[in-house]
Design an enzyme around this catalytic site. Structure first.
Site, PDB file in Angstrom:
ATOM      1  N   GLU A 187      42.831  32.788  40.866  1.00 33.87           N
ATOM      2  CA  GLU A 187      41.330  31.925  41.440  1.00 33.87           C
ATOM      3  C   GLU A 187      40.506  31.317  40.904  1.00 33.87           C
ATOM      4  O   GLU A 187      40.115  31.624  39.947  1.00 33.87           O
ATOM      5  CB  GLU A 187      40.788  33.616  42.228  1.00 33.87           C
ATOM      6  CG  GLU A 187      39.204  33.380  42.927  1.00 33.87           C
ATOM      7  CD  GLU A 187      38.432  35.050  42.859  1.00 33.87           C
ATOM      8  OE1 GLU A 187      39.122  35.932  42.493  1.00 33.87           O
ATOM      9  OE2 GLU A 187      37.499  34.841  43.334  1.00 33.87           O
ATOM     10  N   ASP A 232      36.741  41.676  41.594  1.00 32.74           N
ATOM     11  CA  ASP A 232      35.327  41.886  42.779  1.00 32.74           C
ATOM     12  C   ASP A 232      35.357  42.234  44.592  1.00 32.74           C
ATOM     13  O   ASP A 232      37.075  41.458  44.783  1.00 32.74           O
ATOM     14  CB  ASP A 232      34.036  41.487  42.553  1.00 32.74           C
ATOM     15  CG  ASP A 232      34.749  39.532  42.909  1.00 32.74           C
ATOM     16  OD1 ASP A 232      34.064  38.359  42.792  1.00 32.74           O
ATOM     17  OD2 ASP A 232      36.174  39.017  43.459  1.00 32.74           O
TER      18      ASP A 232
END
Ligand code: 28F
Length: 657
Positions: free
Chosen positions: A436, A511
């Site tokens: 990511e 997260d």
């Protein structure tokens, strides 16, 4: 306690010794999965009694001392003396190693109740087994024990012959066993895992009540009860719960042929993917097999014939494809049969050729009249309409796919430009990290071992493919680069044979965004490359959450529990850094903590309960907000990997589930 063993005893014990010598041959492993198989062997015998119509209740109790009780209200294991063996039916069931062991030579007799197939295996691997049979107004008991005697292990030995111990009006069988801690790495049954299996059995055996009671924690007693009079139809309703269905009632029917009992239920929703789950003798066949092939073939034929009959298809029109009739379908195919041949990588593929014609017979016999019955006209037309639309889009998608394939071939470089491939060419060694964000992607590129580790950085969030058609997926750059990098094709074209990487490792931040990206990627793999998951190629990388430093000593912690241990060991005067994202680590830290096979930890994503995953993907990724909000408010736990993936069976790399 030694006594002269007769030849017969030695033969029986040798049988059970074989089990103790190689437990993995009989129950798969001595880890958590093997422990749960012990319970399922006994439960299966109770279910056999129910499936043959003699019991309607099966209960499971998990005790504090880690023993387990299973009980049914069936006829009770025969207490008479077996003429050849000279011992009671109970002793036969618990000491004779039946040839049909599910995990031995993978054949499994069924329906006519070849009970006790696995009971002797459980006996051999338990410290003790207490059996209580109520039948003919009397209570009978027998206890088996495994112990060490001058260095030799005696497995599953009867303490005494079956004894009459009382009177009762009840009937049934009750088995309490304590798995042997010398065999199993853990004695901790997982309540949710057991509950899900009992729920699945309740769907597969309509009308039978399954109860689970967890008495291991004082004051935290948990109970569950399942009973579905709608059987497979209720199962389909559960899997379609959060979906928009095209008709209210699932279509369900059953038929028998050549001693094979076939039960089918299905219902279409407005989605674009197919979800077919199948079972043989209540065992999930995740790799499909001849029964699924029969279902698909017969559905395609019956539906095409029907389309021609109602003139939706003219003589000159080509028939529709099977995938058109299966777009949006949720289906369950459940067989009960004898001498099953399980095949495939994980022994969950049905091999018996005779199963295909049996299922084709059931579908043809029952679906044709269903469609022709005018009271089902609305449902029939919904199915036809859906398939015709799917065929039209398939045609345009085929063009889009060809174009995309051509484009990806033509533009291979720029597309793959995002990909930093590895120098090694052996797919079995190679790993693809899907990372990511560009900064983490950069660190991963620099930190990796370029001999076998390729990096594909994702810019932002990829498309949520749930409720999207294939051409929308193919139009998305992120997925196009993943498809191109993996080399397997997609959907119907998917083939594992051209997979370029043995491990596909998702690296995302710890997260909410990271969890969302992970969920989107898993949904994509689950919908369009499901074999990547069922064959264990998809992993989740676990970056550390904390860095604890004291002087030049640095220790990483991967979750809060580990942080407590690390800081206690570290003592006073340490500094603590909480990693918000992968990008905060420099290349060598990222390598050391998350990419180096020597000391990284990976979670392997699998599908233990197809129905549950299907249901979850719909809830979390589907287009209905209310059920998602409800689920997340109940289950969200974004600090750890356990959110969406928690329903996917996870095993640490090289460890146990
Ligand atoms: C808690 C676990 O194991 N229930 C069982 C039966 C009933 C019969 C049976 C079992 C000897 C060797 C065939 C009774 N009456 N629950 C259970 N219930 N086994 S196991 O027979 C075993 C025979 O294989 C039974 C008439 N026929 C069968």
């Amino acid at each position: 306690m030694s006594k002269e063993y007769s030849v017969k005893d030695i033969k029986i014990m040798e049988g059970l010794e074989a089990v103790r010598m190689r437990p993995g041959m009989y129950i798969g492993s001595t880890g958590s999965r093997g422990l749960h198989h012990m319970l399922y062997e006994i439960v299966d015998n109770a279910v056999d009694e129910a499936a043959n119509g003699y019991a309607d209740e099966v209960s499971v109790t998990l005790h504090r001392d880690r023993s387990v009780t299973v009980e049914d209200n069936g006829r009770g294991i025969p207490v008479g003396i077996h003429e050849k063996l000279g011992v009671s039916g109970v002793e036969v069931v618990f000491t004779q190693l039946h040839a049909g062991g599910k995990f031995g030579n993978d054949s499994y007799g069924y329906s006519g109740g070849l009970h006790g197939v696995g009971a002797s295996v459980v006996n051999a691997l338990s410290e003790y087994v207490d059996v209580e049979v109520c039948t003919g107004g009397k209570v009978y008991n027998q206890r088996f024990e495994s112990y060490e005697e001058n260095g030799r292990i005696v497995s599953g030995h009867p303490v005494a012959p079956l004894a009459e111990t009382g009177r009762t009006r009840r009937q049934g069988t009750k088995v309490t066993f304590l798995p042997d801690k010398r065999v199993f790495e853990t004695l901790d049954m997982n309540f949710d895992t057991v509950a899900k299996r009992l729920r699945e059995l309740a769907y597969l055996n309509r009308g039978v009540t399954f109860k689970l009671s967890d008495q291991r924690e004082w004051g935290n007693k948990k109970e569950k009860e399942y009973c579905f009079n709608g059987g497979l139809s209720d199962y389909i309703k559960f899997m379609n719960k959060e979906k928009t269905t095209l008709y209210d009632e699932p279509i369900c029917f059953s038929a028998s042929k050549d001693g094979i009992m076939v039960e089918v239920a299905f219902q279409h929703n407005d989605g674009y993917t197919e979800n077919i789950v199948s079972y043989v003798n209540n065992i999930a066949t995740g790799e499909g097999g001849t029964h699924e092939t029969g279902f698909k073939a017969a559905l395609t034929k019956v539906m095409n014939d029907y389309c021609r009959k109602i003139q939706v298809l003219k003589d000159k029109d080509p028939s529709l494809m099977g995938e058109d009739f299966r777009e949006g379908i949720t289906a369950v195919v459940s067989l009960k049969m004898r001498s099953v041949q399980f095949e495939g990588q994980t022994k969950t593929k049905l091999g018996n050729t005779e199963a295909r014609p049996a299922v084709e017979f059931a579908v043809t016999e029952k679906l044709v009249p269903f469609l022709e019955d005018l009271k089902n006209a609305e449902t029939a037309s919904k199915m036809v309409e859906k398939a015709v639309k799917a065929a039209k889009v398939r045609e345009t998608t085929r063009k889009a796919k060809n174009m995309a394939r051509e484009k990806s071939k033509l533009e291979n470089a720029p597309l793959v430009g995002k990909l930093s491939s590895c120098t090694g060419k052996d797919p079995l060694q190679n790993e693809l990290f899907i990372v990511e964000g560009d900064s983490a992607g950069g660190s991963a590129k620099q930190g990796r071992d370029r001999r076998f580790q390729a990096i594909l950085p994702l810019r932002g969030k990829p498309l949520n493919v749930e409720k999207k058609r294939l051409e929308a997926v193919l139009a998305n750059d992120e997925f196009r680069s993943i498809i191109t990098a993996l080399g397997t094709g997609i959907g119907e074209d998917f083939t594992l044979s051209t997979l370029k990487y043995n491990k596909i490792i998702i690296l995302s931040d710890a997260d909410q965004d990271g969890a969302h990206i992970r969920a989107i990627l898993l949904t994509f793999f689950y919908r369009y490359m499901r074999e990547l998951i069922t064959q264990g190629h998809v992993y989740i990388g676990l970056p550390p959450l904390y860095k604890v430093q004291k002087g030049d000593k640095v220790v990483y912690a991967y979750d809060d529990a580990e942080l407590t241990k690390v800081t206690q060991k570290m003592g006073q005067g340490y500094s603590l850094q909480r990693y918000k994202g992968l990008g905060e680590m420099n290349p060598s830290q990222l390598w050391e903590t998350t990419m180096n096979p020597e000391n990284r930890s990976l979670v392997c994503v699998g599908i233990d309960d197809a129905a549950e995953v299907e249901h979850l993907v719909t809830v979390l990724m589907g287009d209905k907000v209310a059920p998602r909000k409800e689920y997340i408010s109940e289950h969200a736990n974004f600090n750890k990997v356990d959110d969406f993936e928690s329903k996917l069976q996870k095993t640490k790399e090289g460890g146990q589930a």
